[in-house]
Design an enzyme around this catalytic site. Structure first.
Site, short mmCIF file in Angstrom:
data_model
loop_
_atom_site.label_atom_id
_atom_site.label_comp_id
_atom_site.label_asym_id
_atom_site.label_seq_id
_atom_site.Cartn_x
_atom_site.Cartn_y
_atom_site.Cartn_z
N CYS A 2 36.94 50.67 37.64
CA CYS A 2 36.81 51.91 36.87
C CYS A 2 38.20 52.53 36.72
O CYS A 2 39.08 52.34 37.56
CB CYS A 2 35.90 52.95 37.49
SG CYS A 2 34.22 52.39 37.77
N ARG A 27 40.38 47.70 33.99
CA ARG A 27 39.77 48.05 35.27
C ARG A 27 38.24 48.00 35.24
O ARG A 27 37.58 48.16 36.27
CB ARG A 27 40.20 49.46 35.70
CG ARG A 27 41.71 49.62 35.82
CD ARG A 27 42.07 51.01 36.25
NE ARG A 27 41.53 51.29 37.56
CZ ARG A 27 42.11 50.98 38.71
NH1 ARG A 27 43.28 50.38 38.70
NH2 ARG A 27 41.54 51.25 39.85
N TRP A 74 33.18 50.05 35.65
CA TRP A 74 32.73 48.74 36.14
C TRP A 74 31.61 49.07 37.11
O TRP A 74 31.85 49.62 38.19
CB TRP A 74 33.87 48.01 36.84
CG TRP A 74 33.54 46.59 37.19
CD1 TRP A 74 33.69 45.49 36.39
CD2 TRP A 74 33.01 46.11 38.43
NE1 TRP A 74 33.27 44.37 37.05
CE2 TRP A 74 32.85 44.71 38.31
CE3 TRP A 74 32.64 46.72 39.64
CZ2 TRP A 74 32.35 43.91 39.34
CZ3 TRP A 74 32.14 45.93 40.66
CH2 TRP A 74 32.01 44.54 40.51
N ASN A 100 36.19 57.11 40.14
CA ASN A 100 36.41 55.68 40.38
C ASN A 100 36.29 55.44 41.87
O ASN A 100 37.02 56.06 42.65
CB ASN A 100 37.82 55.30 39.89
CG ASN A 100 38.29 53.97 40.47
OD1 ASN A 100 37.49 53.08 40.73
ND2 ASN A 100 39.59 53.84 40.69
N GLY A 101 35.37 54.59 42.27
CA GLY A 101 35.22 54.28 43.69
C GLY A 101 33.76 54.26 44.09
O GLY A 101 32.87 54.17 43.24
N GLU A 477 44.55 27.01 40.48
CA GLU A 477 44.85 28.13 39.58
C GLU A 477 44.41 27.82 38.15
O GLU A 477 43.81 28.65 37.47
CB GLU A 477 46.35 28.46 39.66
CG GLU A 477 46.84 29.52 38.68
CD GLU A 477 46.12 30.85 38.76
OE1 GLU A 477 45.35 31.08 39.72
OE2 GLU A 477 46.27 31.64 37.82
N LYS A 481 41.64 29.91 36.02
CA LYS A 481 41.96 30.54 34.73
C LYS A 481 40.98 30.09 33.67
O LYS A 481 40.45 30.91 32.92
CB LYS A 481 43.39 30.15 34.34
CG LYS A 481 44.14 31.11 33.51
CD LYS A 481 44.80 32.24 34.26
CE LYS A 481 44.14 32.70 35.51
NZ LYS A 481 44.87 33.52 36.38
N GLU A 484 37.42 31.59 34.29
CA GLU A 484 37.23 33.04 34.15
C GLU A 484 37.27 33.51 32.71
O GLU A 484 36.63 34.51 32.37
CB GLU A 484 38.16 33.84 35.05
CG GLU A 484 39.56 34.06 34.55
CD GLU A 484 40.41 34.92 35.49
OE1 GLU A 484 39.96 35.99 35.90
OE2 GLU A 484 41.54 34.50 35.79
N HIS A 500 35.50 11.59 47.66
CA HIS A 500 34.66 11.99 48.80
C HIS A 500 33.48 12.83 48.36
O HIS A 500 32.90 13.55 49.16
CB HIS A 500 35.52 12.73 49.84
CG HIS A 500 36.60 11.86 50.41
ND1 HIS A 500 36.35 10.83 51.28
CD2 HIS A 500 37.94 11.82 50.18
CE1 HIS A 500 37.48 10.21 51.60
NE2 HIS A 500 38.46 10.80 50.92
N LYS A 595 40.07 43.84 36.45
CA LYS A 595 41.34 43.31 36.96
C LYS A 595 41.63 43.78 38.38
O LYS A 595 42.13 43.04 39.20
CB LYS A 595 42.47 43.74 36.03
CG LYS A 595 43.77 43.05 36.37
CD LYS A 595 44.75 43.13 35.27
CE LYS A 595 46.01 42.37 35.58
NZ LYS A 595 45.80 40.92 35.62
O1 M6R Z 1 45.64 42.43 42.08
P1 M6R Z 1 45.46 41.19 42.91
O2 M6R Z 1 46.53 40.20 42.72
O3 M6R Z 1 45.27 41.51 44.37
O4 M6R Z 1 44.11 40.56 42.40
C1 M6R Z 1 43.55 39.43 43.00
C2 M6R Z 1 42.51 38.78 42.12
O5 M6R Z 1 41.45 39.67 41.87
C3 M6R Z 1 43.09 38.31 40.79
O6 M6R Z 1 44.18 37.46 40.97
C4 M6R Z 1 42.00 37.59 39.97
O7 M6R Z 1 41.67 36.39 40.59
C5 M6R Z 1 42.49 37.37 38.54
N1 M6R Z 1 41.48 37.79 37.61
C6 M6R Z 1 42.76 35.94 38.23
O8 M6R Z 1 43.20 35.77 36.93
#
Ligand code: M6R
Length: 600
Positions: A2, A27, A74, A100-101, A477, A481, A484, A500, A595
């Site tokens: 949020c 957010r 969110w 927010n929270g 990674e 990517k 997501e 395996h 994010k």
């Molecule tokens: O702000 P942060 O780096 O602590 O966030 C960690 C993860 O939430 C963040 O890297 C998330 O996996 C991304 N959406 C990946 O693209």
């Protein structure tokens, strides 16, 4: 998660608040709302969905007023709908609030103080605004009532409050959720981060936990919960409005992928002195040289940590463990005495990492945060800080933050090596310059990425990324990517591990991306690629110049072997981007995600 904004000044609050909310949309974006204080009335508009939906709702309406608050959500308590969207109003209609929270004790507070007030939404937030009304009805002035409520709340919050009877003043507070104050000329603001205020001011004041702020357009006062006034320095950020706009790009993600060479150059300029030497000692003054390092992080930052482990072990010769923050928190591992904990976080707000940081501080062990956001919670709470200087990263999918984190870890490893008396190390600044040049050359290869997406991913709903050692870390990674933002199920696997179990999933035409940038294991990975080809897989090999073979789909420029992830990750980022585009996904705002993950 949020985002909140509050503004008082001479501009139209609707414009300022909506612009701020759009910048905070990373957010959370399942509903949004604004409250604008007009001449005669408090006007609240809320809508389910992205901020665009809210804009559509209010299009053509005359919403005048120079005071306003806003929220992008969110969902935690209650489904995303118009009723649960913020702002929320108190039972008398006098107070309006955004939050927010998570308020953990909202049920107890309702039962104790406002048992007869009918709840209109499913949110915890609504109780907070009823409480302010309750205490003001009992005779407390608004500031006192607000402060009284703050002392009762348990959980995390950034709040902004409007009082209809005193509409030229705003109140805001924070605990564990981010909030900054923005200081303008004849205008003042608060917001969850600086990006939401940079169109108004580049003068900020940090707010710490359990502090609140009362402001009108001319004055802004920060206080603690005892009501004492606190002095706070003003600071500025070294980026501008263009950093938080897409400019010529259709999406932030592509812009941020393309910014990576300049981010590496920026990191070099921030950490190199005029004699070409590493200039990091000031930030790390007093840091003991550890005999073991623990890296704690989540998501992409965790993947950067995996790459960092190898670099730290090879260069600084210090054994390094990498942990997923949410797992570490409850695992009570045995910790070596002379250890350093490194928290890697783009946002500096990740709740899981913060939970571990608190535990480690209680143990009295040294902590270092590597983050992109100065003044963020993890930045403030760690003993030592290193900034990644990547500029604001807006797309939910992290790209430039990852490469920046690895670059800073590389410099940190040199610092530790020097302090450990290890001689003959690599010239890291030179190697990073080579990286930046290699990255630059990849910017022109978007057509290749599109072709790969067309040939390998069209119509597919699963795929694999395989590689060994540093390539394996990049595979994790790359798979994160892709899944997501394109919603293709993607798995990153160590090349030797496929047989395996997961090889059972390989069928005719299963796409398998093979990363092959380490000469030492190139032959082994090629064999693993053959194993899946024999079972019908469609392999796309990404290799490095010098040991490429005919038929490899993408040959990367050669860079220092320890740093190849900084280059090899870029094809995976571009492939993810174009796969998401091909499927018509919302690249910058993938479903269900936010994010900044500020809940556990
Ligand atoms: O702000 P942060 O780096 O602590 O966030 C960690 C993860 O939430 C963040 O890297 C998330 O996996 C991304 N959406 C990946 O693209």
């Amino acid at each position: 998660m949020c985002g909140i904004v509050g503004y008082i000044g001479e501009r139209e609050a609707k414009e300022v608040v909506i612009t701020g909310l759009k910048r905070l949309e990373y957010r959370g974006y399942d509903s949004s709302g604004i409250c604008i204080v007009g001449n005669q009335a408090i006007n609240i508009y809320k809508e389910k969905g992205k901020i665009k939906e809210l804009e559509n709702l209010i299009e053509g309406m005359e919403i005048e007023g120079t005071v306003g608050i806003g929220h992008t959500r969110w969902a935690t308590h209650g489904v995303p709908n118009q009723t649960n969207a913020h702002p929320h109003q108190s039972y008398s209609g006098r107070f309006t609030l955004v939050h927010n929270g998570i308020i953990e004790n909202y049920k107890e507070l309702k039962e104790t103080y406002v048992p007869n007030v009918e709840r209109l939404s499913e949110t915890d937030t609504e109780i907070v605004v009823h409480l302010v009304d309750h205490f003001s009805t009992q005779g407390l002035a608004t500031e006192e009532a607000f402060r009284k409520v703050l002392t009762l709340l348990e959980g995390s919050y950034a709040l902004a409050l409007v009082d209809a009877e005193e509409p030229k003043k705003l109140y805001a507070a924070k605990n564990k959720s981010p909030l900054l104050a923005g200081i303008g000329e004849g205008e003042n603001m608060v917001a969850s981060d600086a990006t939401a205020m940079i169109h108004v001011t580049n003068q900020f004041k940090e707010l710490k936990d359990e502090e609140y702020v009362v402001f009108d357009r001319n004055e802004l006062t920060i206080k603690n919960y005892a009501g004492e006034v606190l002095e706070r320095e003003v600071y500025s950020v070294d980026w501008d409005v263009s950093s938080v706009e897409t400019g010529q790009y259709e999406h932030f993600m592509l812009k941020e992928i393309d910014e990576q060479p300049s981010v590496i150059r920026n990191i070099i300029s921030k950490y190199q002195d005029e004699n070409g030497m590493l200039n990091i000692a000031e930030e790390l003054q007093g840091l003991p040289v550890p005999s073991r390092i623990y890296i704690v992080a989540a998501g992409t930052s965790y993947h950067a940590g995996l790459v960092g482990k190898t670099i730290l072990e090879k260069i600084a010769k210090i054994p390094t463990e990498v942990h997923i923050a949410s797992e570490y928190m409850y695992s009570e591992p045995l910790i070596e005495k002379n250890s350093l904990f490194i928290f890697i976080s783009q946002s500096g707000e990740t709740a899981d990492s913060r939970g571990v940081l608190k535990q480690i501080k209680e143990l009295g062990l040294p902590t270092l945060t590597i983050t992109n956001v100065q003044g963020s919670t993890l930045y403030r709470e760690a003993d030592y800080q290193l900034l990644t200087h990547a500029g604001p990263e807006i797309a939910v999918a992290s790209t430039k933050a990852y490469t920046a984190q690895i670059a800073v870890l590389s410099l940190f490893s040199i610092h530790l090596a020097e302090r450990n008396g290890i001689e003959g190390n690599i010239d890291m600044f030179h190697e990073l310059k080579m990286i930046s040049t290699a990255m630059e050359s990849l910017k022109d290869m978007k057509e290749k990425a599109k072709q790969i997406v067309d040939s390998y991913l069209t119509g597919k709903d699963k795929c694999f990324f395989i590689g060994r050692l540093q390539d394996f870390a990049v595979c994790l990674e790359g798979a994160l990517k892709l899944k997501e933002i394109s919603y293709i199920q993607a798995e990153g696997y160590a090349g030797g591990e496929l047989k395996h179990g997961p090889i059972a999933l390989i069928e005719d035409g299963t796409p398998v991306f093979v990363l092959l940038t380490d000469e030492k294991v190139a032959k082994n990975t090629r064999s693993n690629a053959q194993e899946v080809v024999a079972r019908g897989a469609n392999t796309c090999v990404i290799s490095t110049k010098g040991f490429e073979e005919e038929g490899d789909a993408w040959v990367l420029p050669k860079v220092h072997p320890l740093l190849t992830p900084l280059v090899s990750v870029i094809p995976t980022q571009l492939i993810s981007y174009y796969a998401a585009l091909q499927r018509g996904c919302d690249v910058d705002k993938p479903r269900n995600l936010a994010k900044s993950v500020t809940v556990e």
